[in-house]
Design an enzyme around this catalytic site. Structure first.
Site, mmCIF file in Angstrom:
data_model
loop_
_atom_site.group_PDB
_atom_site.id
_atom_site.type_symbol
_atom_site.label_atom_id
_atom_site.label_comp_id
_atom_site.label_asym_id
_atom_site.label_seq_id
_atom_site.Cartn_x
_atom_site.Cartn_y
_atom_site.Cartn_z
ATOM 1 N N TYR A 16 0.856 -1.195 0.000
ATOM 2 C CA TYR A 16 0.000 0.000 0.000
ATOM 3 C C TYR A 16 0.891 1.245 0.000
ATOM 4 O O TYR A 16 1.770 1.398 0.841
ATOM 5 C CB TYR A 16 -0.876 -0.043 1.256
ATOM 6 C CG TYR A 16 -2.042 0.927 1.321
ATOM 7 C CD1 TYR A 16 -2.152 2.035 0.491
ATOM 8 C CD2 TYR A 16 -3.057 0.730 2.242
ATOM 9 C CE1 TYR A 16 -3.216 2.901 0.567
ATOM 10 C CE2 TYR A 16 -4.144 1.591 2.348
ATOM 11 C CZ TYR A 16 -4.222 2.679 1.499
ATOM 12 O OH TYR A 16 -5.286 3.544 1.590
ATOM 13 N N CYS A 17 0.678 2.141 -0.968
ATOM 14 C CA CYS A 17 1.369 3.435 -1.034
ATOM 15 C C CYS A 17 2.887 3.228 -1.102
ATOM 16 O O CYS A 17 3.383 2.535 -1.983
ATOM 17 C CB CYS A 17 0.942 4.291 0.151
ATOM 18 S SG CYS A 17 1.546 6.001 0.115
#
Length: 589
Positions: A321-322
């Site tokens: 994530y990210c």
């Protein structure tokens, strides 16, 4: 004495306001007496504002005809607005708020001519200023974006909604409460200054492990960078291939495990997956040496090896994530270079970038002064205070995430509303300053990750074009942190099969969108992706609701056979403590 009494008795009103003013002043004096004197910064312009404004001035003066025409248009519109106000005709506004602009939703901005004039004057002037800056021709695109970003911060700060005498809602609240709203707002303000951050919600309403981050599980491994959590199965059988989730270390992992209704982790467990999640340690002096190599070797590779040893599975599914997705791409490239790519069966990327050419508004912070400040933090503390990073992200949506709370908390003096997402947003996380500096320089500034051999990890140059791992790339249509057009580039650097999905909403709501919510929508194309994002958007099929079912339908055919459910702590890795563990409970002071 009631608000009605205050309005009918001027003397009592004066006496009450004098009392409140004196009490507020005493609160401020007591607060200041507790503070230590600040040390002046050695660099008075660390972010290069002087150079930016000089460049703006030179660009504006290079086309005096265009500037003069814009000034004339502004004068004419101002005159028309003034004439309408004097003539009592505000029915045809010179400027009006966009439909989604919540700042001016109160009826008072329309029903009272004086406030209608203030609103329209502000909107007209701010539009003129932003158009003037955005229209500067003799500046580089990056310089123009930076100038426009900081000009927008100024314009947003100057909104009449942010001030007592020009906000009708605040004036009404002050009259009705006899000024108690301002006293309570002052108390909120001083508390936030003392704690170094703005509160957005009732933080006493939540506790990690009690009513957020409550999916049952065990911490089964830990080192200086992370705790590894395995979640308890809810099905009798599970898929052979386990799922290992890498959340970003710039935030707490429980964005994926807020409440049971919103929890992606709980939902994934319910789909018959053995779910492991990495919970990163809040950076401190002990992690001052940590850089990208550290996160890859001591974090990603260690977690992958531990899960493989615990489950004896042939491979793992991964999610990044990210910033963790960015690093996951580097890990895949490293494994491919070492001939170990088969350790990872699939890779899923939540709003992650690898090509930072179009990284959006966050790029405005990439300046030598910012890098210097990160280096100062590295020498002095070894970590960047998470509150500073949180403020940076909030500036990307300053009206919603800064000024909205200035009005509600400090001017209206409202009680804080309990909201789990805002509690998580305020649970800031420190990051290693050396890593932060290198990340900004090597990725945002120099875009090295997409240049074969430009980044070396553990002595091995990496090349994203060697990645053949099946991948699922999720992007947010309205993402301000990892812009859609930037995430779109990720599949172009891989050689393996990729499913690209554009989800409605942004960086958080675009990811955390459970099927039960029946919100938003997503867009996909079956088969080969087109060459451009514009072609994708034109050809993609829209599906209402959550994209999670699409992801699980893509994942499960690649997940192996069904086996007996694996209970945490019953195999090679033993239970250390209950989920969510101790690392996630560490808070920024």
């Amino acid at each position: 004495m009631s608000a009605k009494d205050l309005q009918s008795d001027p003397a009592a009103t004066f006496e009450r306001m004098t009392y409140l003013t004196g009490k507020a002043q005493q609160m401020m004096m007591d607060f200041m007496a507790r503070q230590e004197p600040a040390t002046p910064s050695a660099n008075i312009d660390p972010f290069g504002f002087a150079d930016m404004w000089t460049g703006m001035t030179q660009a504006a003066l290079s086309d005096p005809v265009k500037l003069a025409q814009m000034q004339m248009d502004y004068v004419q519109e101002s005159a028309r607005l003034w004439q309408g106000f004097l003539g009592g005709d505000m029915a045809a506004p010179v400027a009006d708020a966009a439909r989604q602009d919540k700042r001016f939703k109160s009826e008072s901005w329309e029903s009272a001519p004086a406030f209608a004039f203030i609103k329209q004057a502000y909107l007209m002037t701010s539009s003129y200023i932003l158009d003037a800056v955005g229209g500067l021709d003799n500046m580089s695109e990056k310089d123009r974006e930076k100038a426009l970003f900081y000009t927008r911060q100024f314009v947003d700060a100057m909104s009449p909604t942010n001030y007592l005498l020009t906000n009708p809602d605040v004036l009404n609240a002050t009259i009705e409460s006899g000024g108690e709203n301002l006293l309570k707002g002052t108390e909120h303000l001083l508390h936030d200054i003392e704690n170094g951050r703005m509160r957005m919600t009732d933080e006493d309403a939540f506790e990690v492990g009690v009513n957020v981050a409550v999916t049952p599980g065990k911490v089964v491994f830990q080192n200086r960078l992370f705790q590894l959590i395995q979640y308890a199965p809810t099905t009798k059988q599970v898929y052979e291939i386990p799922l290992l989730i890498f959340p970003p270390w710039i935030n707490k992992f429980y964005i994926l495990d807020l409440t049971p209704e919103k929890s992606f982790i709980r939902w994934a467990v319910e789909q018959g997956l053995t779910v492991y999640v990495v919970s990163w340690k809040n950076a401190d002096e002990s992690t001052a040496d940590v850089v990208l190599d550290s996160y890859v070797k001591e974090g990603f590779l260690e977690a992958i090896d531990q899960v493989l040893a615990d489950t004896k599975a042939p491979a793992v599914h991964t999610i990044g994530y990210c910033v963790a997705g960015t690093t996951l791409a580097a890990v895949l490239a490293l494994l491919a270079e070492r001939g170990e790519a088969d350790k990872v069966k699939t890779a899923t990327f939540f709003t992650a970038q690898v090509d930072f050419e179009d990284a959006g508004e966050l790029s405005v912070f990439i300046h030598d002064g910012e890098l210097m400040l990160a280096d100062e933090n590295s020498r002095e503390k070894g970590y960047l205070d998470g509150r500073a990073m949180a403020t940076t992200f909030n500036m990307l949506r300053s009206n919603d995430l800064i000024w909205n709370y200035v009005v509600n908390n400090y001017l209206l003096g409202k009680d804080y509303f309990p909201f789990d997402l805002l509690f998580w947003n305020g649970d800031a996380t420190n990051v290693p300053a050396k890593w932060h500096q290198n990340y900004l320089k090597d990725l945002y500034r120099d875009n090295k990750l997409v240049k074969p051999g430009a980044i070396t990890i553990d002595g091995t140059p990496i090349d994203l074009t060697k990645v053949k791992t099946p991948s699922y790339v999720q992007a947010g249509k309205e993402d301000h942190i990892a812009p859609l057009k930037s995430v779109w580039k990720l599949p172009k650097h891989f050689k393996g099969p990729v499913r690209f999905l554009m989800a409605g909403s942004g960086h958080i709501a675009g990811v955390v969108n459970p099927p039960s919510a029946k919100k938003y929508q997503y867009w996909t194309i079956d088969g080969k992706l087109p060459d451009t994002l514009e072609e994708f958007q034109a050809q993609a099929s829209e599906t209402p609701g959550s994209w999670w079912p699409d992801w699980i339908a893509w994942l499960t055919p690649q997940s192996g056979k069904k086996i007996a459910a694996r209970k945490p702590g019953t195999r090679k890795l033993k239970a250390i403590e209950d989920a969510p563990g101790s690392y996630v409970r560490e808070r920024v002071a």
